[in-house]
Motif scaffolding. Structure first.
Motif, PDB file in Angstrom:
ATOM      1  N   LEU A 204      -4.837  45.282   1.355  1.00 27.12           N
ATOM      2  CA  LEU A 204      -5.476  46.483   0.826  1.00 27.12           C
ATOM      3  C   LEU A 204      -6.464  46.993   1.865  1.00 27.12           C
ATOM      4  O   LEU A 204      -7.414  46.283   2.234  1.00 27.12           O
ATOM      5  CB  LEU A 204      -6.178  46.176  -0.497  1.00 27.12           C
TER       6      LEU A 204
ATOM      7  N   SER B 104     -15.944  50.626   7.052  1.00 29.15           N
ATOM      8  CA  SER B 104     -16.489  49.869   5.925  1.00 29.15           C
ATOM      9  C   SER B 104     -17.902  50.352   5.618  1.00 29.15           C
ATOM     10  O   SER B 104     -18.757  50.425   6.510  1.00 29.15           O
ATOM     11  CB  SER B 104     -16.487  48.374   6.250  1.00 29.15           C
TER      12      SER B 104
ATOM     13  N   THR C  65     -10.465  54.857  -6.527  1.00 29.70           N
ATOM     14  CA  THR C  65     -11.462  54.361  -5.582  1.00 29.70           C
ATOM     15  C   THR C  65     -12.480  55.471  -5.374  1.00 29.70           C
ATOM     16  O   THR C  65     -12.447  56.494  -6.065  1.00 29.70           O
ATOM     17  CB  THR C  65     -10.810  53.944  -4.250  1.00 29.70           C
ATOM     18  N   ASN C  66     -13.425  55.291  -4.449  1.00 33.13           N
ATOM     19  CA  ASN C  66     -14.441  56.317  -4.241  1.00 33.13           C
ATOM     20  C   ASN C  66     -13.809  57.594  -3.684  1.00 33.13           C
ATOM     21  O   ASN C  66     -12.806  57.567  -2.968  1.00 33.13           O
ATOM     22  CB  ASN C  66     -15.521  55.811  -3.286  1.00 33.13           C
TER      23      ASN C  66
ATOM     24  N   GLN D 124     -12.808  53.314   0.361  1.00 32.14           N
ATOM     25  CA  GLN D 124     -12.757  51.865   0.489  1.00 32.14           C
ATOM     26  C   GLN D 124     -11.465  51.312  -0.129  1.00 32.14           C
ATOM     27  O   GLN D 124     -10.828  51.973  -0.959  1.00 32.14           O
ATOM     28  CB  GLN D 124     -13.974  51.239  -0.179  1.00 32.14           C
TER      29      GLN D 124
ATOM     30  N   SER E  50      -1.140  40.627  -5.765  1.00 35.54           N
ATOM     31  CA  SER E  50      -2.257  40.117  -4.973  1.00 35.54           C
ATOM     32  C   SER E  50      -2.167  38.618  -4.735  1.00 35.54           C
ATOM     33  O   SER E  50      -2.910  38.084  -3.897  1.00 35.54           O
ATOM     34  CB  SER E  50      -3.583  40.446  -5.669  1.00 35.54           C
TER      35      SER E  50
ATOM     36  N   SER F  13      -8.506  50.504   4.045  1.00 36.86           N
ATOM     37  CA  SER F  13      -9.312  51.694   3.812  1.00 36.86           C
ATOM     38  C   SER F  13      -8.562  52.944   4.249  1.00 36.86           C
ATOM     39  O   SER F  13      -7.502  52.890   4.859  1.00 36.86           O
ATOM     40  CB  SER F  13     -10.641  51.583   4.577  1.00 36.86           C
TER      41      SER F  13
ATOM     42  N   LEU G 174      -8.599  49.570  -2.339  1.00 29.23           N
ATOM     43  CA  LEU G 174      -8.444  49.331  -3.776  1.00 29.23           C
ATOM     44  C   LEU G 174      -8.780  47.878  -4.091  1.00 29.23           C
ATOM     45  O   LEU G 174      -8.553  46.977  -3.265  1.00 29.23           O
ATOM     46  CB  LEU G 174      -7.009  49.645  -4.205  1.00 29.23           C
ATOM     47  N   HIS G 175      -9.299  47.643  -5.281  1.00 30.86           N
ATOM     48  CA  HIS G 175      -9.720  46.288  -5.646  1.00 30.86           C
ATOM     49  C   HIS G 175      -8.505  45.438  -6.019  1.00 30.86           C
ATOM     50  O   HIS G 175      -7.577  45.897  -6.671  1.00 30.86           O
ATOM     51  CB  HIS G 175     -10.699  46.337  -6.824  1.00 30.86           C
ATOM     52  N   ARG G 176      -8.542  44.184  -5.589  1.00 37.31           N
ATOM     53  CA  ARG G 176      -7.402  43.283  -5.825  1.00 37.31           C
ATOM     54  C   ARG G 176      -7.199  42.964  -7.296  1.00 37.31           C
ATOM     55  O   ARG G 176      -6.103  42.578  -7.696  1.00 37.31           O
ATOM     56  CB  ARG G 176      -7.593  41.980  -5.034  1.00 37.31           C
ATOM     57  N   CYS G 177      -8.234  43.112  -8.104  1.00 34.44           N
ATOM     58  CA  CYS G 177      -8.092  42.784  -9.516  1.00 34.44           C
ATOM     59  C   CYS G 177      -7.130  43.733 -10.227  1.00 34.44           C
ATOM     60  O   CYS G 177      -6.639  43.413 -11.310  1.00 34.44           O
ATOM     61  CB  CYS G 177      -9.450  42.805 -10.218  1.00 34.44           C
ATOM     62  N   MET G 178      -6.851  44.872  -9.620  1.00 34.83           N
ATOM     63  CA  MET G 178      -5.908  45.814 -10.230  1.00 34.83           C
ATOM     64  C   MET G 178      -4.460  45.395 -10.021  1.00 34.83           C
ATOM     65  O   MET G 178      -3.558  45.964 -10.625  1.00 34.83           O
ATOM     66  CB  MET G 178      -6.126  47.218  -9.659  1.00 34.83           C
TER      67      MET G 178
END
Length: 471
Positions: free
Chosen positions: A329, A42, A304-305, A311, A322, A331, A313-317
């Motif tokens: 999700l 992280s 992602t980066n 890191q 989700s 790393s 993936l963002h949950r909003c996707m």
């Protein structure tokens, strides 16, 4: 793998008369004991103002005691362990340091911008090694050229090793032998009473134009969720306790590198190619997480980066999937303990990078080499993007895993290796699903791995094509 279970059931066939009133059997999927071990990967406060020399210094400081003990065990307790500044010509001694490989063909930013100066651009290559390459060993203060009994082509920059030999009059160090850190200590694996499986898949490649890839992916989802096959196959699918998707969920074709250089008025009414692919991924994950826990790792082509560690993936996707607590999700690199079995792996960037800068071809061989070096990504940050860590190197293996995998490989491969202290590690190269239509099943009880292939329609003859699932 599930065919044996199917054969043991009497009357378990898709050809039997369907039941009129009775309900079919219900197969319970027992949840595994799960513990995520990715805290070391992280990245909290992101600062790129530091120099990358710090991560090399932290790597050498942490690995030197391990390699010093290894050197004394291999060459005797009386072996002289010197630093480069204390070397004496002709003295037989041991040095612990970091390898650097000077390569003429290694890409550089100056060569990449040569087109701006009307120079001939460098051709694309799959290997960057030549006979003119040189090996150098360096520590905190100095460096020295190496020659002798060490495979120059196999070595890669960033590997911390111990060498034994002597410095000659020409200023070069003649290597007589060398050693690596070897496998770290391992927590014993618990004895399970029944078969439990973890399914590994990578390189789903959503967003591409290949229809056969989507058909194979849907067959995979139906097999895991128990909607494919007879009662025997469904009972076997219930033994899959977890699914791990190891990177490159989206296709490379979704990466539009020209979008950032185009004028705004040309891209005003266009949307990124990843939008539809992510929506498709969310719908696919929704089918899976409703039935089984799923870990999702990012990869090279995912949003992602770019630098390791990538890191989560963002949950909003994922607005649909989700909502389920079974979606995890994670790393890249990834580490977790599933029913007492320690998993560790990446989406494959580290293995592919080592393959470019060494003579090793097999992904399985490279996996074994990194395990012996006790480091996930020795070529980071030299040729592999990496965050500039300051106080520690999170890619050093502090505990030996039971399953060590790498995603997006050209073909499936598995190998069981044993350490000097009784360690037992299953190496797995997870094939790229979009091109091979193959996933892997790891048996947590026996530590065996078997590929599961989903063959779609043949391109030769549509009328005689077959659709098979083999394992």
């Amino acid at each position: 793998m599930f065919s044996d279970l199917s054969a043991q059931r009497d009357g378990s066939s898709l050809l039997r008369r369907p039941a009129s009133e009775e309900q079919g059997p219900v197969f319970e999927r027992s949840p595994p004991d799960y513990s995520l071990c990715t805290a070391r990967y992280s990245v909290g406060e992101r600062s790129f103002s530091r120099q990358y020399a710090h991560i090399y210094a932290a790597r050498l400081m942490e690995m030197r005691p391990l390699l010093s003990d290894k050197a004394k065990h291999k060459w005797g307790p009386d072996v002289r362990i010197r630093k480069l500044c204390d070397l004496e010509t002709g003295e037989q001694c041991c040095i612990v340091g970091t390898l650097f490989k000077r390569m003429d063909l290694q890409p550089s930013i100056l060569k990449e911008i040569s087109e701006e100066h009307n120079l001939l651009p460098q051709p694309a290559r799959t290997k960057y090694i030549t006979e003119a390459d040189e090996l150098v060993l360096e520590d905190e203060l100095q460096r020295i050229k190496l020659e002798g009994k060490i495979d120059r082509d196999k070595c890669v920059t960033g590997s911390v090793i111990a060498i034994y030999g002597a410095e000659k009059n020409d200023g070069k160090f003649t290597v007589e032998d060398f050693c690596t850190a070897g496998l770290p200590s391992q927590t014993p694996r618990p004895a399970l009473s029944s078969d439990k499986f973890v399914l590994l898949a990578s390189g789903l490649g959503l967003g591409s134009s290949r229809a056969d890839s989507m058909l194979g992916l849907q067959l995979l989802v139906d097999m895991v969720t128990g909607q494919l096959g007879d009662e025997g196959e469904q009972g076997g699918a219930a033994t899959i306790s977890r699914v791990l998707l190891a990177g490159n969920l989206l296709s490379q074709s979704t990466q539009d590198k020209d979008a950032s250089t185009k004028p705004k008025y040309l891209t005003k009414k266009t949307q990124a190619g990843t939008v539809d692919a992510i929506r498709l991924l969310d719908e696919m994950l929704l089918q899976l997480v409703a039935s089984v826990p799923v870990d999702v790792m990012p990869g090279q082509y995912d949003p992602t980066n770019y630098t390791l560690p990538q890191q989560p993936l963002h949950r909003c996707m994922f607005p649909l999937s989700s909502a389920y607590p079974t979606l995890q999700l994670v790393s890249n690199p990834y580490g977790a303990t599933i029913d007492g079995v320690r998993f560790l792996g990446t989406s494959g960037q580290n293995v592919c990078d080592i393959r470019k800068y060494s003579s090793m071809e097999s992904h399985l061989e490279i996996l074994e080499e990194t395990l012996g070096l006790r480091h996930l990504a020795p070529t980071a940050p030299d040729t592999l993007g990496c965050y500039p860590f300051y106080h520690r190197d999170p890619f050093i293996l502090e505990e030996c895993p039971h399953v060590y995998f790498s995603g997006n490989a050209p073909a499936f491969g598995s190998k069981l290796v044993a350490g000097s202290d009784g360690q037992e590690v299953l190496l797995v190269t997870v094939p790229d699903f979009s091109s091979t239509q193959t996933a892997c099943l790891v048996n947590l009880r026996t530590l065996q791995c078997e590929p599961v292939s989903f063959s779609a329609f043949s391109a030769d003859e549509d009328e005689e094509s077959e659709m098979n699932i083999s394992h």
